[in-house]
Enzyme design. Structure first.
Site, PDB file in Angstrom:
ATOM      1  N   ILE A  17      36.889  37.461  49.202  1.00 57.73           N
ATOM      2  CA  ILE A  17      37.568  38.607  48.582  1.00 57.73           C
ATOM      3  C   ILE A  17      38.497  39.335  49.561  1.00 57.73           C
ATOM      4  O   ILE A  17      39.623  39.665  49.233  1.00 57.73           O
ATOM      5  CB  ILE A  17      36.551  39.632  48.009  1.00 57.73           C
ATOM      6  CG1 ILE A  17      35.442  38.918  47.225  1.00 57.73           C
ATOM      7  CG2 ILE A  17      37.243  40.736  47.205  1.00 57.73           C
ATOM      8  CD1 ILE A  17      35.676  38.634  45.795  1.00 57.73           C
ATOM      9  N   ARG A  69      44.269  45.480  51.292  1.00 54.11           N
ATOM     10  CA  ARG A  69      43.982  46.334  50.143  1.00 54.11           C
ATOM     11  C   ARG A  69      45.236  46.941  49.505  1.00 54.11           C
ATOM     12  O   ARG A  69      45.415  48.168  49.456  1.00 54.11           O
ATOM     13  CB  ARG A  69      42.966  47.423  50.525  1.00 54.11           C
ATOM     14  CG  ARG A  69      41.714  46.845  51.142  1.00 54.11           C
ATOM     15  CD  ARG A  69      40.620  47.860  51.331  1.00 54.11           C
ATOM     16  NE  ARG A  69      39.736  47.931  50.168  1.00 54.11           N
ATOM     17  CZ  ARG A  69      38.653  48.698  50.119  1.00 54.11           C
ATOM     18  NH1 ARG A  69      38.336  49.465  51.134  1.00 54.11           N
ATOM     19  NH2 ARG A  69      37.879  48.698  49.057  1.00 54.11           N
ATOM     20  N   PRO A  70      46.094  46.094  48.977  1.00 56.71           N
ATOM     21  CA  PRO A  70      47.322  46.595  48.335  1.00 56.71           C
ATOM     22  C   PRO A  70      47.017  47.264  46.990  1.00 56.71           C
ATOM     23  O   PRO A  70      45.884  47.208  46.517  1.00 56.71           O
ATOM     24  CB  PRO A  70      48.130  45.321  48.107  1.00 56.71           C
ATOM     25  CG  PRO A  70      47.132  44.221  48.050  1.00 56.71           C
ATOM     26  CD  PRO A  70      45.966  44.633  48.894  1.00 56.71           C
ATOM     27  N   ILE A  71      48.033  47.901  46.365  1.00 56.98           N
ATOM     28  CA  ILE A  71      47.822  48.512  45.047  1.00 56.98           C
ATOM     29  C   ILE A  71      48.838  48.011  44.020  1.00 56.98           C
ATOM     30  O   ILE A  71      49.100  48.654  43.014  1.00 56.98           O
ATOM     31  CB  ILE A  71      47.828  50.055  45.109  1.00 56.98           C
ATOM     32  CG1 ILE A  71      49.187  50.603  45.563  1.00 56.98           C
ATOM     33  CG2 ILE A  71      46.730  50.604  45.986  1.00 56.98           C
ATOM     34  CD1 ILE A  71      49.362  52.059  45.161  1.00 56.98           C
ATOM     35  N   ASP A  72      49.396  46.810  44.282  1.00 58.02           N
ATOM     36  CA  ASP A  72      50.413  46.269  43.380  1.00 58.02           C
ATOM     37  C   ASP A  72      49.907  46.124  41.937  1.00 58.02           C
ATOM     38  O   ASP A  72      50.665  46.307  40.983  1.00 58.02           O
ATOM     39  CB  ASP A  72      50.888  44.911  43.909  1.00 58.02           C
ATOM     40  CG  ASP A  72      49.744  43.920  44.038  1.00 58.02           C
ATOM     41  OD1 ASP A  72      48.814  44.202  44.828  1.00 58.02           O
ATOM     42  OD2 ASP A  72      49.749  42.890  43.343  1.00 58.02           O
ATOM     43  N   ARG A 126      39.178  54.767  49.482  1.00 59.58           N
ATOM     44  CA  ARG A 126      39.821  53.865  48.525  1.00 59.58           C
ATOM     45  C   ARG A 126      39.639  54.334  47.068  1.00 59.58           C
ATOM     46  O   ARG A 126      40.559  54.235  46.257  1.00 59.58           O
ATOM     47  CB  ARG A 126      39.221  52.459  48.697  1.00 59.58           C
ATOM     48  CG  ARG A 126      39.675  51.434  47.686  1.00 59.58           C
ATOM     49  CD  ARG A 126      41.089  50.965  47.958  1.00 59.58           C
ATOM     50  NE  ARG A 126      41.574  50.035  46.952  1.00 59.58           N
ATOM     51  CZ  ARG A 126      42.772  49.479  46.980  1.00 59.58           C
ATOM     52  NH1 ARG A 126      43.602  49.743  47.951  1.00 59.58           N
ATOM     53  NH2 ARG A 126      43.154  48.661  46.031  1.00 59.58           N
ATOM     54  N   ARG A 185      29.169  57.925  54.695  1.00 58.80           N
ATOM     55  CA  ARG A 185      30.084  57.867  53.551  1.00 58.80           C
ATOM     56  C   ARG A 185      29.393  57.244  52.336  1.00 58.80           C
ATOM     57  O   ARG A 185      29.735  57.565  51.205  1.00 58.80           O
ATOM     58  CB  ARG A 185      31.316  57.012  53.899  1.00 58.80           C
ATOM     59  CG  ARG A 185      32.382  57.771  54.661  1.00 58.80           C
ATOM     60  CD  ARG A 185      33.644  56.928  54.758  1.00 58.80           C
ATOM     61  NE  ARG A 185      33.996  56.397  53.468  1.00 58.80           N
ATOM     62  CZ  ARG A 185      34.610  55.233  53.256  1.00 58.80           C
ATOM     63  NH1 ARG A 185      34.973  54.484  54.277  1.00 58.80           N
ATOM     64  NH2 ARG A 185      34.897  54.823  52.050  1.00 58.80           N
ATOM     65  N   CYS A 241      37.597  51.698  53.801  1.00 54.51           N
ATOM     66  CA  CYS A 241      37.164  50.787  54.857  1.00 54.51           C
ATOM     67  C   CYS A 241      38.273  49.819  55.231  1.00 54.51           C
ATOM     68  O   CYS A 241      39.007  49.332  54.362  1.00 54.51           O
ATOM     69  CB  CYS A 241      35.949  49.997  54.390  1.00 54.51           C
ATOM     70  SG  CYS A 241      34.495  51.016  54.185  1.00 54.51           S
ATOM     71  N   ASP A 271      30.110  43.104  49.308  1.00 55.66           N
ATOM     72  CA  ASP A 271      29.488  44.254  49.982  1.00 55.66           C
ATOM     73  C   ASP A 271      28.103  43.924  50.549  1.00 55.66           C
ATOM     74  O   ASP A 271      27.540  44.729  51.293  1.00 55.66           O
ATOM     75  CB  ASP A 271      29.386  45.442  49.011  1.00 55.66           C
ATOM     76  CG  ASP A 271      30.736  46.112  48.795  1.00 55.66           C
ATOM     77  OD1 ASP A 271      31.694  45.784  49.514  1.00 55.66           O
ATOM     78  OD2 ASP A 271      30.833  46.972  47.895  1.00 55.66           O
TER      79      ASP A 271
HETATM   80  C1  UD1 Z   1      35.720  47.728  45.071  1.00 56.39           C
HETATM   81  C2  UD1 Z   1      34.599  48.443  45.772  1.00 56.39           C
HETATM   82  C3  UD1 Z   1      34.253  47.764  47.078  1.00 56.39           C
HETATM   83  C4  UD1 Z   1      34.028  46.265  46.869  1.00 56.39           C
HETATM   84  C5  UD1 Z   1      35.165  45.634  46.080  1.00 56.39           C
HETATM   85  C6  UD1 Z   1      34.903  44.189  45.705  1.00 56.39           C
HETATM   86  C7  UD1 Z   1      34.913  50.745  45.078  1.00 56.39           C
HETATM   87  C8  UD1 Z   1      35.313  52.114  45.466  1.00 56.39           C
HETATM   88  N1  UD1 Z   1      34.994  49.823  46.022  1.00 56.39           N
HETATM   89  O1  UD1 Z   1      36.864  47.855  45.920  1.00 56.39           O
HETATM   90  O2  UD1 Z   1      33.073  48.369  47.602  1.00 56.39           O
HETATM   91  O3  UD1 Z   1      33.943  45.639  48.126  1.00 56.39           O
HETATM   92  O4  UD1 Z   1      35.388  46.362  44.872  1.00 56.39           O
HETATM   93  O5  UD1 Z   1      33.715  44.096  44.975  1.00 56.39           O
HETATM   94  O6  UD1 Z   1      34.498  50.506  43.957  1.00 56.39           O
HETATM   95  N2  UD1 Z   1      43.840  43.603  45.234  1.00 56.39           N
HETATM   96  C9  UD1 Z   1      45.206  43.382  45.252  1.00 56.39           C
HETATM   97  N3  UD1 Z   1      46.023  44.307  44.666  1.00 56.39           N
HETATM   98  C10 UD1 Z   1      45.546  45.449  44.075  1.00 56.39           C
HETATM   99  C11 UD1 Z   1      44.147  45.668  44.060  1.00 56.39           C
HETATM  100  C12 UD1 Z   1      43.321  44.729  44.643  1.00 56.39           C
HETATM  101  O7  UD1 Z   1      45.671  42.391  45.786  1.00 56.39           O
HETATM  102  O8  UD1 Z   1      46.353  46.235  43.565  1.00 56.39           O
HETATM  103  C13 UD1 Z   1      42.948  42.604  45.852  1.00 56.39           C
HETATM  104  C14 UD1 Z   1      42.143  43.150  47.039  1.00 56.39           C
HETATM  105  O9  UD1 Z   1      42.896  43.130  48.236  1.00 56.39           O
HETATM  106  C15 UD1 Z   1      40.976  42.176  47.066  1.00 56.39           C
HETATM  107  C16 UD1 Z   1      40.737  41.874  45.578  1.00 56.39           C
HETATM  108  O10 UD1 Z   1      41.961  42.232  44.914  1.00 56.39           O
HETATM  109  O11 UD1 Z   1      41.317  41.000  47.712  1.00 56.39           O
HETATM  110  C17 UD1 Z   1      39.606  42.624  44.948  1.00 56.39           C
HETATM  111  O12 UD1 Z   1      39.684  43.965  45.315  1.00 56.39           O
HETATM  112  P1  UD1 Z   1      39.164  45.133  44.370  1.00 56.39           P
HETATM  113  O13 UD1 Z   1      38.161  44.629  43.385  1.00 56.39           O
HETATM  114  O14 UD1 Z   1      40.335  45.884  43.873  1.00 56.39           O
HETATM  115  O15 UD1 Z   1      38.405  46.031  45.419  1.00 56.39           O
HETATM  116  P2  UD1 Z   1      38.320  47.569  45.347  1.00 56.39           P
HETATM  117  O16 UD1 Z   1      38.355  47.946  43.899  1.00 56.39           O
HETATM  118  O17 UD1 Z   1      39.273  48.163  46.306  1.00 56.39           O
END
Ligand code: UD1
Length: 430
Positions: A338, A126-129, A97, A409, A121, A316
């Site tokens: 989350i 885990r979208p990227i919008d 990720r 990892r 994981c 986590d």
């Molecule tokens: C990071 C951590 C991960 C941790 C998480 C939450 C890293 C590499 N990973 O993951 O270990 O569990 O923070 O503390 O640092 N979301 C969207 N759209 C997006 C991006 C996120 O909807 O474009 C949502 C996710 O699905 C989730 C929430 O936002 O529900 C928070 O996710 P995010 O903080 O982005 O998690 P990561 O950065 O992927």
């Protein structure tokens, strides 16, 4: 085939003793490495954990033309001087990720970037919008197809913008902080995440000359100004609060007297508060926490927990904490707010004898204490993988944990360090 761990459980006895040191944070080191792309000269990072994800991020940077050396926790990165391949290597990115953080500096440097949908994981969609919208606000267009995404700036550079994040996202906050360093003008990130790893990244950028303010609050401002330089200074990665917290939970369950060292207690307050409520005696030092300092064996009392963005209870640490709750007296609700797929590992705990009822994809009910029995387990993701190591350690009998890659990892030489405090764990190479 992957390595496996074989663990002889302690059958509920509290025998672990000694000190266990915490490594540098994976989730900080990966972002510091990505940020090296906005530096003009050599970057030296200390306290970098020697783990799979760090090695893969080094591969991604090398693919972009960076020169990297890594030995005994010190990583030296010479950023690419005139790289012309603005691509995040798809085969590697699909496994991790954190690769998505590279989109910021690559787009800021080269005006374009292509990448596959990032992996990591399997704990939810885990979208990227949020990333796509943010880049759009900074003046870039994106297109996507089955292979992945391609983003291109409309002008020569990204431009500063006000971006409101729909959700607090750790990696999005980091990505836009790094990108904004090279953007033209000022960027304001609103509803930004506040995790300590973001603060560590900000310290690194500021040491290199970036103008960043508001970190640790929901509004972060970055004034773009061009490439950074460390001028011979080094940066030390912040301790891994998730690893530290997992060791504290293990010590609370199976420790006679364990000291977890090289941590920052200020980053662990939500956990130490929960452990104290549960009746675990802790002695908090400046950079260490001792569990059961007076050798008292407490009766653990159930505590409901709800995961939350920092400074709330970290998602986590949800899986390790659930293991503790299986051994606590009473009934607790675990509410994972989350991620929507982050309670599936509890099926395996039920197989070990835990009394857990799934109420919906976000909530479980844990009744304790129920003794656990050793089992064959499949490490489902990085954090739940370590939680299974904890469960196997307190269980009666032998457990075999498959899919150890998922633990490697994120945790350096985990078996060696756990053995030192008395965990009976062996790695069986594939
Ligand atoms: C990071 C951590 C991960 C941790 C998480 C939450 C890293 C590499 N990973 O993951 O270990 O569990 O923070 O503390 O640092 N979301 C969207 N759209 C997006 C991006 C996120 O909807 O474009 C949502 C996710 O699905 C989730 C929430 O936002 O529900 C928070 O996710 P995010 O903080 O982005 O998690 P990561 O950065 O992927």
């Amino acid at each position: 085939m992957q390595d496996t761990f074989v663990i002889e459980g302690l059958a509920g006895k509290r025998t672990l003793k000694g000190a266990i040191a915490v490594s540098g944070a994976k989730n900080a080191a990966l972002k510091l490495m990505a940020a090296s792309l906005v530096f003009r000269d050599r970057v030296v990072l200390k306290n970098v954990p020697d783990i799979e994800d760090v090695r893969r991020m080094a591969d991604l940077l090398a693919h972009l033309g960076a020169k990297i050396s890594f030995s005994r926790g010190t990583m030296e990165i010479m950023p690419p001087q005139n790289g012309n391949l603005p691509e995040i290597a798809p085969d590697i990115a699909k496994r991790m990720r954190a690769s998505v953080v590279l989109t910021g500096p690559i787009l800021a440097r080269y005006g374009k970037v292509s990448f596959p949908h990032p992996g990591g994981c399997v704990i939810g969609a885990r979208p990227i919008d949020i990333f796509i919208k943010g880049f759009d606000a900074m003046g870039a267009r994106s297109v996507s197809d089955a292979k992945g995404y391609r983003i291109v700036t409309r002008g020569a550079h990204l431009v500063g913008a006000e971006i409101f994040f729909r959700k607090q996202s750790v990696t999005a906050t980091e990505t836009f902080m790094i990108a904004a360093v090279l953007a033209k003008g000022t960027t304001v990130l609103k509803n930004a995440a506040m995790e300590p790893e973001i603060e560590d990244l900000a310290k690194f950028l500021i040491a290199g000359g970036a103008r960043v303010s508001g970190v640790g609050t929901p509004t972060v401002t970055i004034h773009g100004g061009g490439f950074l330089s460390m001028r011979g200074k080094t940066h030390t990665t912040t301790p891994d609060r998730i690893e530290a917290g997992s060791f504290l939970i293990l010590a609370a369950l199976a420790g006679q007297d364990v000291e977890v060292t090289r941590l920052n207690p200020a980053h662990l307050e939500s956990l130490t508060a929960a452990l104290t409520e549960a009746g675990v005696p802790l002695s908090v030092g400046k950079t260490s926490i001792r569990v059961h300092p007076k050798g008292k064996v407490p009766k653990l009392i159930s505590q409901s927990i709800q995961t939350h963005e920092y400074p709330g209870f970290p998602t986590d640490l949800q899986a390790p904490m659930t293991i503790l709750l299986t051994q606590a007296h009473g009934e607790a609700m675990v509410f994972e707010t989350i991620f929507e797929g982050r309670l599936n590992y509890t099926e395996s705990l039920k197989g070990m004898g835990a009394d857990i009822t799934m109420m919906d994809p976000h909530r479980i009910l844990v009744k304790g204490p129920e003794p656990l029995k050793g089992r064959n387990l499949e490490s489902p993701d990085l954090r739940a993988g370590l939680a299974f190591v904890i469960a196997a350690t307190i269980a009666k009998g032998r457990s075999v944990i498959h899919n150890v890659y998922n633990i490697d990892r994120g945790y350096e030489n985990i078996e060696g360090r756990l053995r030192k405090i008395g965990v009976k764990i062996e790695r069986i190479p594939a």
